[in-house]
Write an enzyme that holds these catalytic residues in place. Structure first.
Site, PDB file in Angstrom:
ATOM      1  CE  LYS A 231      -4.927 -17.584  -6.132  1.00 12.14           C
ATOM      2  NZ  LYS A 231      -4.796 -16.832  -4.900  1.00 12.14           N
TER       3      LYS A 231
ATOM      4  CE  LYS B 162      -0.852  -3.370  -6.750  1.00  7.77           C
ATOM      5  NZ  LYS B 162      -2.217  -3.863  -6.858  1.00  7.77           N
TER       6      LYS B 162
ATOM      7  CE  LYS C 139      -5.140  -6.430   0.634  1.00  6.24           C
ATOM      8  NZ  LYS C 139      -6.115  -5.546   1.119  1.00  6.24           N
TER       9      LYS C 139
HETATM   10  P1  TYM Z   1      -8.269  -3.433  -2.296  1.00  2.00           P
HETATM   11  O1  TYM Z   1      -8.811  -3.727  -0.954  1.00  2.00           O
HETATM   12  O2  TYM Z   1      -7.261  -4.352  -2.872  1.00  2.00           O
HETATM   13  O3  TYM Z   1      -7.642  -1.992  -2.304  1.00  2.00           O
HETATM   14  C1  TYM Z   1      -8.372  -0.887  -1.795  1.00  2.00           C
HETATM   15  C2  TYM Z   1      -8.057   0.344  -2.619  1.00  2.00           C
HETATM   16  O4  TYM Z   1      -6.673   0.659  -2.519  1.00  2.00           O
HETATM   17  C3  TYM Z   1      -6.149   0.848  -3.833  1.00  2.00           C
HETATM   18  N1  TYM Z   1      -4.740   0.438  -3.868  1.00  2.00           N
HETATM   19  C4  TYM Z   1      -3.755   1.202  -4.337  1.00  2.00           C
HETATM   20  N2  TYM Z   1      -3.755   2.441  -4.863  1.00  2.00           N
HETATM   21  C5  TYM Z   1      -2.567   2.964  -5.237  1.00  2.00           C
HETATM   22  N3  TYM Z   1      -1.384   2.291  -5.119  1.00  2.00           N
HETATM   23  C6  TYM Z   1      -1.337   1.046  -4.606  1.00  2.00           C
HETATM   24  N4  TYM Z   1      -0.172   0.420  -4.474  1.00  2.00           N
HETATM   25  C7  TYM Z   1      -2.557   0.446  -4.184  1.00  2.00           C
HETATM   26  N5  TYM Z   1      -2.879  -0.758  -3.646  1.00  2.00           N
HETATM   27  C8  TYM Z   1      -4.241  -0.745  -3.465  1.00  2.00           C
HETATM   28  C9  TYM Z   1      -7.008  -0.042  -4.725  1.00  2.00           C
HETATM   29  O5  TYM Z   1      -6.936   0.359  -6.068  1.00  2.00           O
HETATM   30  C10 TYM Z   1      -8.368   0.159  -4.110  1.00  2.00           C
HETATM   31  O6  TYM Z   1      -8.982   1.326  -4.612  1.00  2.00           O
HETATM   32  N6  TYM Z   1     -11.862  -4.850  -5.381  1.00  2.00           N
HETATM   33  C11 TYM Z   1     -11.479  -3.810  -4.452  1.00  2.00           C
HETATM   34  C12 TYM Z   1     -12.488  -3.568  -3.360  1.00  2.00           C
HETATM   35  C13 TYM Z   1     -13.871  -3.314  -3.871  1.00  2.00           C
HETATM   36  C14 TYM Z   1     -14.351  -2.104  -4.416  1.00  2.00           C
HETATM   37  C15 TYM Z   1     -15.738  -2.364  -4.741  1.00  2.00           C
HETATM   38  C16 TYM Z   1     -13.784  -0.861  -4.681  1.00  2.00           C
HETATM   39  C17 TYM Z   1     -14.890  -4.220  -3.868  1.00  2.00           C
HETATM   40  N7  TYM Z   1     -16.001  -3.647  -4.392  1.00  2.00           N
HETATM   41  C18 TYM Z   1     -16.522  -1.379  -5.314  1.00  2.00           C
HETATM   42  C19 TYM Z   1     -14.597   0.125  -5.257  1.00  2.00           C
HETATM   43  C20 TYM Z   1     -15.949  -0.137  -5.581  1.00  2.00           C
HETATM   44  C21 TYM Z   1     -10.179  -4.225  -3.808  1.00  2.00           C
HETATM   45  O7  TYM Z   1      -9.899  -5.379  -3.668  1.00  2.00           O
HETATM   46  O8  TYM Z   1      -9.459  -3.201  -3.346  1.00  2.00           O
END
Ligand code: TYM
Length: 313
Positions: free
Chosen positions: A111, A190, A193
């Site tokens: 950011k 990667k 969104k």
């Molecule tokens: P978020 O919502 O950005 O993404 C959700 C999950 O999808 C995975 N992911 C990917 N995996 C492979 N290739 C990609 N291009 C890709 N894009 C996203 C992310 O690694 C994630 O596993 N901080 C987390 C949400 C969260 C969380 C937690 C997860 C909050 N608390 C506790 C596990 C445990 C997040 O923003 O994921």
């Protein structure tokens, strides 16, 4: 049984990176654990400011979880903000870690590198995620590669607390799968969104077609690498080999085959999602029940934490 927990931030449309990076590993293993699936709605407030969108995004994540086939007899789906202990524990962790430590966060650094101002929520984000995991003594956390650093932060928060107040938290392990830890987007970077390079999981056939046709076809020999890498998520290399051999150099034909395979994979889940969306009160009931179960665990843990830090008189 070991406890397993993962979460999706409720801030956009689920894409195939989320599915193969986090949900598929979850689906493959959740029945062998005591499993929790969280809607990370407080995390989404770091970026979303429109209440209607916040609400819709929470509902969407619940529908996504159910549509991909999560069985509620074997998993608890809950809403982060309905369990107040998450923000409470995050605060306690924030009082144990330093500002330079949090400044190493990739999300924060990205950011700042873009010249944007990070809000304090984004800065503290890793401690809220640490609380999400540690409140439940979750040992297994299926996530994509981009969350590796957050798991490290959680381990470090557990460590810091245990050193200061005595053994309280288990150090969690990330479960990041070889090959699907980073699913590439249509531009080869990667899938994310925020990069606008996604293939939506529950998109209409038209949306999927549009996304696949936009895949950048930098080729490695006669095979369009980006198309092939995504295709391997849906079919084995052995299944793909004859088709790519036949379509050597014909990128459009390979893309058409990929569209077909994604559509075949997604269509039943998309239909199920539509059915679920029509069920009145389903989402509210699922979250109320799940959050009650999660809350009982989180509250018991916080009794111990509060007493250890000295705020229980
Ligand atoms: P978020 O919502 O950005 O993404 C959700 C999950 O999808 C995975 N992911 C990917 N995996 C492979 N290739 C990609 N291009 C890709 N894009 C996203 C992310 O690694 C994630 O596993 N901080 C987390 C949400 C969260 C969380 C937690 C997860 C909050 N608390 C506790 C596990 C445990 C997040 O923003 O994921």
């Amino acid at each position: 049984m070991k406890r397993l927990l993962t979460g999706l931030q409720s801030s956009g449309t689920l894409h195939i990176g989320n599915y193969f990076g986090a949900l598929k590993p979850f689906l493959d293993t959740y029945q062998n654990h005591e499993s929790f699936l969280m809607v990370a709605d407080y995390h989404s407030l770091t970026s979303l400011k429109d209440p209607a969108l916040v609400r819709a995004s929470i509902e969407n994540v619940v529908l996504d979880y159910l549509a991909v086939g999560v069985d509620l007899d074997n998993a608890t789906i809950f809403q982060q903000s309905q369990v107040h202990e998450h923000t409470e524990l995050a605060w306690i962790f924030e009082c144990l870690v330093t500002v330079p430590f949090l400044m190493q966060s990739h999300a924060y650094k990205d950011k700042v590198a873009k010249g944007l101002e990070a809000n304090a929520g984004l800065f503290n984000y890793p401690m809220l995620m640490a609380a999400d995991i540690l409140l439940y003594d979750a040992e297994v956390v299926p996530v994509g590669e981009d969350q590796r650093q957050h798991i490290e932060y959680a381990r470090e928060a557990a460590n810091k607390f245990n050193n200061a107040y005595g053994e309280t938290f288990k150090e969690p392990q990330g479960m990041i799968l070889e090959g699907t830890g980073v699913v590439p987007g249509v531009d080869g970077k990667k899938m994310s969104k925020s990069y606008g390079n996604t293939i939506p999981l529950f998109g209409t056939k038209e949306e999927i077609t549009k996304a696949v046709l936009s895949i950048v076809t930098d080729s490695d020999g006669d095979i369009p690498t980006n198309v092939y890498t995504i295709h391997k998520l849906f079919k084995t290399e052995a299944e793909l080999a004859p088709m790519y051999e036949e379509n050597k150099g014909k990128y459009k034909a390979s893309k058409d085959a990929l569209i077909e395979d994604i559509e075949n994979f997604v269509a039943p889940m998309r239909a199920r999602r539509l059915e679920l969306a029509a069920q009145k009160d389903l989402i509210k009931n699922v979250l109320a029940q799940g959050s009650e179960k999660a809350r009982a665990i989180a509250q018991a843990k916080m009794l111990d934490v509060r007493s250890k830090v000295g705020i229980t008189l």
